[in-house]
Scaffold this motif. Sequence first.
Motif, short mmCIF file in Angstrom:
data_model
loop_
_atom_site.label_atom_id
_atom_site.label_comp_id
_atom_site.label_asym_id
_atom_site.label_seq_id
_atom_site.Cartn_x
_atom_site.Cartn_y
_atom_site.Cartn_z
N ASP A 97 -18.17 -25.28 9.57
CA ASP A 97 -18.80 -24.17 8.85
C ASP A 97 -20.08 -23.75 9.59
N PRO A 98 -20.19 -22.48 10.03
CA PRO A 98 -21.39 -22.03 10.77
C PRO A 98 -22.67 -22.15 9.94
N ALA A 99 -22.59 -21.96 8.65
CA ALA A 99 -23.79 -22.06 7.81
C ALA A 99 -24.34 -23.50 7.84
N TYR A 100 -23.45 -24.48 7.83
CA TYR A 100 -23.88 -25.88 7.89
C TYR A 100 -24.53 -26.18 9.24
N VAL A 101 -23.95 -25.64 10.32
CA VAL A 101 -24.52 -25.85 11.65
C VAL A 101 -25.92 -25.28 11.72
N LYS A 102 -26.12 -24.07 11.17
CA LYS A 102 -27.46 -23.46 11.16
C LYS A 102 -28.43 -24.31 10.35
N GLN A 103 -27.96 -24.79 9.22
CA GLN A 103 -28.82 -25.62 8.36
C GLN A 103 -29.27 -26.88 9.10
N ARG A 107 -33.04 -27.99 10.28
CA ARG A 107 -33.62 -29.25 9.78
C ARG A 107 -34.00 -30.19 10.93
N HIS A 108 -33.10 -30.41 11.85
CA HIS A 108 -33.34 -31.43 12.86
C HIS A 108 -34.00 -30.91 14.14
N LEU A 109 -33.70 -29.68 14.51
CA LEU A 109 -34.25 -29.14 15.75
C LEU A 109 -35.38 -28.14 15.50
N HIS A 110 -35.66 -27.85 14.23
CA HIS A 110 -36.72 -26.93 13.82
C HIS A 110 -36.52 -25.54 14.41
N PHE A 111 -35.28 -25.10 14.46
CA PHE A 111 -34.97 -23.76 14.92
C PHE A 111 -35.37 -22.76 13.84
N VAL A 112 -35.68 -21.53 14.30
CA VAL A 112 -35.97 -20.44 13.38
C VAL A 112 -35.12 -19.23 13.78
N GLN A 113 -34.85 -18.38 12.82
CA GLN A 113 -34.08 -17.17 13.08
C GLN A 113 -34.98 -16.14 13.77
N PRO A 114 -34.38 -15.22 14.52
CA PRO A 114 -35.20 -14.16 15.15
C PRO A 114 -35.95 -13.39 14.06
N GLY A 115 -37.22 -13.20 14.31
CA GLY A 115 -38.06 -12.49 13.36
C GLY A 115 -38.80 -13.44 12.42
N ARG A 141 -39.18 -39.52 15.41
CA ARG A 141 -39.80 -38.22 15.71
C ARG A 141 -38.77 -37.25 16.27
N PRO A 142 -39.05 -35.96 16.19
CA PRO A 142 -38.16 -34.97 16.81
C PRO A 142 -38.16 -35.14 18.33
N TRP A 143 -37.08 -34.71 18.95
CA TRP A 143 -36.92 -34.92 20.39
C TRP A 143 -37.99 -34.22 21.21
N TYR A 144 -38.41 -33.03 20.75
CA TYR A 144 -39.38 -32.28 21.55
C TYR A 144 -40.75 -32.95 21.52
#
Length: 160
Positions: A97-103, A107-115, A141-144
């Motif tokens: 499910d793409p929505a689960y992948v985004k979630q 959560r784990h990589l601290h990604f944000v949507q454009p904008g 800790r997060p990888w970054y």
Amino acid sequence: MAGNRDRFSTATRLRQLGERTAAHVYRSQSRRQVRRSRLTGRAALLVLVLCTLVVALAYPMRQYVSQRSEITEQQRAADEARQRLEELRDEKARWQDPAYVKQQARRHLHFVQPGEIGYTMIDPTAEAEERRRTEHGAADRPWYSNVWDGVDKADRPDAN
């Protein structure tokens, strides 16, 4: 006639009666002893047969009990494996499910949507905790953060 008289005398008859009685008692006792010895022999044979059966059946019974417990353990392990397989299938379906992948990326990589604007808040009281984590390991800790810590340590002259 004197011999005849002795034969019919009371003392002679009592002596003969005593001898017959003694012989009868002796024969009776010897028969009992023979019976006892037969019973003792039979009992010994029975005990020997029972002991032989116990010894002969002890090892197979121990093996049977051991194998039954091993079968029970294997069945429990198979049930756990089936349950784990179901959990993994559910997780695989969620990852489709793409929505689960985004979630999970948020959560784990601290990604944000454009904008969107991403903020990282630093707790002032957590600075000591952060130092402790840096010293003892970076598993939570997060990888970054680990990457930036590596860059910071490489920049320090005393890093060697």
